[in-house]
Enzyme design. Sequence first.
Site, PDB file in Angstrom:
ATOM      1  N   HIS A 104       0.864  -1.179   0.000  1.00  0.00           N
ATOM      2  CA  HIS A 104       0.000   0.000   0.000  1.00  0.00           C
ATOM      3  C   HIS A 104       0.906   1.237   0.000  1.00  0.00           C
ATOM      4  O   HIS A 104       1.612   1.490   0.984  1.00  0.00           O
ATOM      5  CB  HIS A 104      -0.921   0.010   1.221  1.00  0.00           C
ATOM      6  N   GLU A 111       1.472   3.904   2.933  1.00  0.00           N
ATOM      7  CA  GLU A 111       1.880   3.446   4.267  1.00  0.00           C
ATOM      8  C   GLU A 111       3.392   3.552   4.400  1.00  0.00           C
ATOM      9  O   GLU A 111       4.118   2.565   4.560  1.00  0.00           O
ATOM     10  CB  GLU A 111       1.370   2.033   4.502  1.00  0.00           C
ATOM     11  N   HIS A 120       3.081  -3.257   7.182  1.00  0.00           N
ATOM     12  CA  HIS A 120       2.051  -2.261   6.858  1.00  0.00           C
ATOM     13  C   HIS A 120       2.061  -1.151   7.898  1.00  0.00           C
ATOM     14  O   HIS A 120       2.722  -1.254   8.933  1.00  0.00           O
ATOM     15  CB  HIS A 120       0.656  -2.898   6.831  1.00  0.00           C
ATOM     16  N   GLU A 168       1.977  -4.667  11.588  1.00  0.00           N
ATOM     17  CA  GLU A 168       1.367  -3.342  11.491  1.00  0.00           C
ATOM     18  C   GLU A 168       2.058  -2.379  12.454  1.00  0.00           C
ATOM     19  O   GLU A 168       2.439  -2.757  13.565  1.00  0.00           O
ATOM     20  CB  GLU A 168      -0.131  -3.403  11.845  1.00  0.00           C
TER      21      GLU A 168
END
Length: 626
Positions: free
Chosen positions: A232, A235, A330, A403
């Site tokens: 992504h 990010e 992420h 994350e």
Amino acid sequence: MRNTVYGDSPEPGETDPLVSEEVVGNVSKLCVLPPGYRGPPRKGHLIFDANFESGNLGRVDYITELEYDIFIRPDTCNPRFRVWFYFTVENVKSDQRVIFNIVNFSKTKSLYREGMSPVVRSTSRPKWQRVPGKNVFYYKCPDHRKNYVMSFAFQFDREDDVYEFAYCFPYTNTRLSSWIAKQEERDIDYFYADVLCDTVQQRNLDIITITSPENIHPTKQKRVIFITARVHPGESPSSYVCEGLMEYLLENTPEAKALRDHIVFKFVPMLNPDGVALGNYRCSLMGFDLNRHWTDPSRWAHPTLEATKALLLEYNDNPSVDLDFYIDIHAHSTLMNGFMYGNVYDDNDRFERQAVFPKLLCNNAEDFSLAFTSFNKDAVKAGTGRRFLGSCLSPRSNCYTLEVSFYSFTNQNSQVIPYTVDGYIGLGRNVAKTFLNYYQLTPASSPPAAQPTPPVNKTKLRAHIRDEVLMVHRQRNNTSKTTLQTDSSRNPSDAIYKPAYEAQLSNSTTSLQSYIKQLRSKMARELTQKQVPSKEMMCTPNSTVRSQLTSSLLNTSSPLPVSPPQSLTSPRAPALRGLDDPLTDQNRRNQQLGSIPPAPASEYRKRGNGKLANYFLNPLQHDNSL
């Protein structure tokens, strides 16, 4: 979109056809002039620009000389995602105060509710700082189709500086390329960089190998840890985490050497180079969320995903390779701390084994939360790398999503600590240290050399690494050849002498162009009908928020340090919501002594015909109807 530096502005009440166009591209040196003003721009007429790598700014509306509405450009070919912004402002006046309203966020849940703030830097102070949280407001605005709006007050302090504002700390393709070139200049024998494939826009998909030379030989039994990031593109913290992990492994320390001696580390640090370069938040050039297409990636639409998947499956089928870990990094836009997602398995032993690494990481990193870590098999996540690879790789492989918050973490004393670039890099280093614990490696466990090590033939080692990449290309070509349909009317020599993937790509060119054209038409139509309000719409929050925002504007000062950047030694600036600005002690004392007074009310009366300017002068005379 008006891209001229200066020119005639429409009279009040007129409609500027250039401004009323849909948001489909970035502004380029756009000077926003007051209505009715004619002539070249003067100091204080702000010039906005996002026509650079990773830039995103679709439109700017002049409200008053103190306030501007800013529109995020949606991801290319996908108008659903409008989160990432990155733009510059120049031609400012010293001590000029402004309010920027970012009015078309696509997400309702945001860390801006928890105190997150944009980041800023300038040409003379290149270190990123967060805008003080007390000057940032996130609220639902009825005048912008009830979208959530983020408003922040800011004071420019140096006329000659160009100021950069971003959603979070940017990390571009250029930075990654520079980092790779810097490591290659060191001429070390345990770092190898290659190109796995090309993107749709012909950018390189870099693959990095970090291991001792003895592990490169194709017949040697080896353990592999495969790490990806930036699927992504918005990010950006994930790139800093990945960089920190790689830097730890490249250090000349006994711990790093022990890891290199026992493990082959493979990194694809930027899975979506096109999206990063374009300034997208979640999608690729063609509007695809790549992390939903691992199950069946297309070579013409998702080439980076298809090549990475082919290499992973090749490792999984190779008897001389134990693929122990796949970790996809992420950044999270609504939760704090670092944490992991894992899979749910019917095999209890495998399920318990995958819980070990998050527990070890929690012991090494204070910003990692085991409470936020979860294991699931949500159907919505079925196309992600973690879910797909967890279902098709060997049971010995552990698949995670790592994350990290866009904003902050909570330490052991329950204090909220905003992340900095150093903080993200530190998390990556802690991940590397956790591998030491997982494999129970110590510096002494690295076998000492009984005799002087012979010179390493780096050319030969690079050839072995290159063979892996070529093997993936051959596998991809064979896959394309089996799926290529040749009817009886075609010349059979086309498929014999022409590479299969070129034949398939040429057949799909027309359909690809048609698909992109349809996506662009749909995006423009949806933006015009639903998402872009008229120029006359002004951000008018309720009186409480307006009063707080007004107070912030009158009392704000530049959050950038006055002293040179090399004097900043603290890894984290105290930019917590409600605390003092992250300024140097000298500048903070100057503020307390009153040497940086707010602008007088007469400054606002020069063009005080806007609602906000009037509110500055008589805030108590206005109510919710403002």
